[in-house]
Structures are given as C-alpha cells and as structure tokens.
Design a protein around this motif. Structure first.
Motif, mmCIF file in Angstrom:
data_model
loop_
_atom_site.group_PDB
_atom_site.id
_atom_site.type_symbol
_atom_site.label_atom_id
_atom_site.label_comp_id
_atom_site.label_asym_id
_atom_site.label_seq_id
_atom_site.Cartn_x
_atom_site.Cartn_y
_atom_site.Cartn_z
ATOM 1 N N CYS A 186 -87.799 14.946 -56.210
ATOM 2 C CA CYS A 186 -88.005 15.658 -54.943
ATOM 3 C C CYS A 186 -86.737 16.411 -54.581
ATOM 4 O O CYS A 186 -85.638 16.069 -55.030
ATOM 5 N N ARG A 187 -86.892 17.465 -53.801
ATOM 6 C CA ARG A 187 -85.737 18.212 -53.307
ATOM 7 C C ARG A 187 -85.197 17.509 -52.064
ATOM 8 O O ARG A 187 -85.971 17.026 -51.236
ATOM 9 N N TYR A 188 -83.869 17.466 -51.931
ATOM 10 C CA TYR A 188 -83.299 16.842 -50.744
ATOM 11 C C TYR A 188 -82.307 17.751 -50.012
ATOM 12 O O TYR A 188 -81.872 17.442 -48.898
ATOM 13 N N LEU A 189 -81.941 18.895 -50.621
ATOM 14 C CA LEU A 189 -80.978 19.787 -49.979
ATOM 15 C C LEU A 189 -81.338 21.242 -50.275
ATOM 16 O O LEU A 189 -81.749 21.575 -51.387
ATOM 17 N N LYS A 190 -81.174 22.099 -49.261
ATOM 18 C CA LYS A 190 -81.413 23.528 -49.427
ATOM 19 C C LYS A 190 -80.402 24.285 -48.587
ATOM 20 O O LYS A 190 -80.268 24.040 -47.389
ATOM 21 N N ASN A 191 -79.658 25.172 -49.247
ATOM 22 C CA ASN A 191 -78.619 25.960 -48.561
ATOM 23 C C ASN A 191 -77.665 25.070 -47.764
ATOM 24 O O ASN A 191 -77.373 25.323 -46.594
ATOM 25 N N SER A 192 -77.219 24.005 -48.429
ATOM 26 C CA SER A 192 -76.218 23.074 -47.879
ATOM 27 C C SER A 192 -76.715 22.235 -46.711
ATOM 28 O O SER A 192 -75.913 21.577 -46.039
ATOM 29 N N LYS A 193 -78.017 22.234 -46.447
ATOM 30 C CA LYS A 193 -78.567 21.439 -45.356
ATOM 31 C C LYS A 193 -79.640 20.496 -45.877
ATOM 32 O O LYS A 193 -80.375 20.841 -46.799
#
Length: 270
Positions: A186-193
């Motif tokens: 799963c993804r947990y971070l996007k653009n440092s957030k």
C-alpha cells in the motif's frame, strides 16, 4: 496406520494500547477473523508470560516492546530480526543502484560536522537499524540538536552514520514480504505527506517489488519500503516485520501467508 496431522498453534502477542493503536487493533481483528489466536499484553508482562510448547508466538509492538520480549526465551522465535540484513551497507550490496541511497557515505559523527553546513541539507540515518534516531533531512543546526546523543554512544568515533543527498521523492509504498514473496502493498506517503492508499499500487511497482525481494537472504518476514523518484522505483529501506506499521496493507493476507510458511517449515511437522 495413518500419520497424525501436525498442527502448529499460533499465538500473536500484541502490545497493549487501550485500543488506540490502529495498526495493532486492525491486525487483531484480522487474526480473529481467520480463527487464529492473539493476546494483548503490556511490555511489563512479557518477561513472565508463559507460552505453551505447542504455541508459536509472533510478537507485534513497538521497539520497546520487542526489547522486553527478547528477554523471554519463549518469545524469541517470534521476532524476525537480523543484524546482518537490516543495515544500509547490506542494502547497498544487494540492490546496488536500485537502492535509492546507493551512493551514501558512511562517516563518523566528527566527520559529519565537516560535511554539513548551515546552507545545505543532507539525508542522515544510522548505518544500523537500531533506531537511535529516525532517518531524516538535516542541516547543521538540526544535526547539533538531534545527534548530540552520539557523544554518549558506544559507537562514537566509528563510521555508523550514513549521509546522502536529498532526493525529491514523489511517493512511498510499504511492501510486506513473507518467504521472499510480496503478500501486500500500500502507499503511505505522497509529496512528503502521509497519504495512505490501498488502490494506488501500479503493476510496474508490484513487478519491481517481486524482483527486488526474490532470492534475498532475509528473515522469514520483513517490510520493504519503495520510493518513486523521477519516474523510477527504488528500494528506500527495509524494516523489521514485528514493529512495522502495515497501514492499509491486507492484514488477512499477511496473517495467512506468515502462518502458512511457518507451519510448512516447522521441524515438528516434517
């Protein structure tokens, strides 16, 4: 005469959080749904907890919880650690330029002071996975604030700090690996957030994870973080399974996969 079927009884030992730690609560729900077993314990209870010989414990909790669990010989098999695997120089050796910080420099605390200036930032993390501090972007001021702990460390004067250039990371994913196979991502971070998603899992990412964990000499279960930088995937770091946040990974897949692998590999079942 028919051979008696071998049954391994699993007992997940999860840290007490008064129901507030979502990662542990959701895991307990998945375990219960699969008709497996778990108990909730405070770290102070671990040294005296009694596990039946037929039970295979799997310990889940924070670093302090694992530290206490290791004092009880009956719990050690359920902690999937490796001082040889969870370290930056191992990642560099295994994945080479597929490792994001392949060109990292390993330095002493004193040398770090000569590298970092107030005008430039670097990514700094420990060489070993001992979590004396979290890897992060630092400048001179932050280094002095956070790494004052180094002066009282037994490794002071040794090359135990890793310094690398700051990377512009677009997204980060958590991949749970069991027996060198990907069981959930799963993804947990996007653009440092922090931005968790179980659906943003591109097929090329899945293929990358499968390739990078294949044939790796690692514990039976571990976690691999992957970063996307300039439209390319890289291994970011690895973490111990027992203390990792699974975010929106499929916990039922994780529980089933790990129990099945341990069951098949249990010597008493041969």
């Amino acid at each position: 005469m028919m051979k008696e079927e071998c049954v391994v009884k699993f007992l997940w030992v999860i840290q007490y959080s008064n129901g507030k730690h979502y990662n542990w609560v959701a895991l307990a729900q998945a375990i219960e749904k699969l008709d497996s077993r778990y108990i909730i314990k405070r770290k102070e209870e671990l040294s005296t907890i009694d596990i039946n010989e037929a039970d295979f414990p799997i310990v889940i909790g924070g670093d302090d919880f694992l530290l206490e669990a290791k004092k009880n010989i009956k719990l050690i098999n359920g902690i999937f650690e490796s001082t040889c695997f969870f370290r930056v120089d191992t990642y560099m050796s295994i994945w080479k330029d597929d490792y994001l910080n392949f060109h990292t420099a390993m330095v002493t605390r004193k040398k770090l002071d000569t590298i970092i200036s107030e005008k430039q930032e670097f990514f700094v993390r420990p060489l070993l996975d001992i979590k004396c501090f979290d890897g992060q972007v630092m400048d001179k001021i932050k280094v002095d604030e956070i790494l004052d702990i180094c002066r009282s460390c037994s490794k002071y004067g040794k090359k135990c700090l890793c310094v690398s250039l700051v990377q512009e990371i677009e997204k980060e994913w958590r991949s749970v690996i069991v027996n060198n196979e990907v069981v959930s991502i799963c993804r947990y971070l996007k653009n440092s957030k922090r931005d968790v998603s179980e659906t943003d899992v591109p097929e090329k990412l899945v293929e990358f994870c499968k390739k990078e964990c294949s044939g790796v000499k690692a514990p039976v279960a571990w976690v691999m973080d992957v970063a996307k930088v300039k439209n390319r995937y890289y291994v970011l770091e690895c973490n111990i399974f027992n203390a990792s946040n699974f975010y929106d990974c499929n916990r039922e897949n994780i529980v089933k996969s790990l129990e099945n692998v341990i069951r098949k590999g249990n010597k008493n079942c041969l």
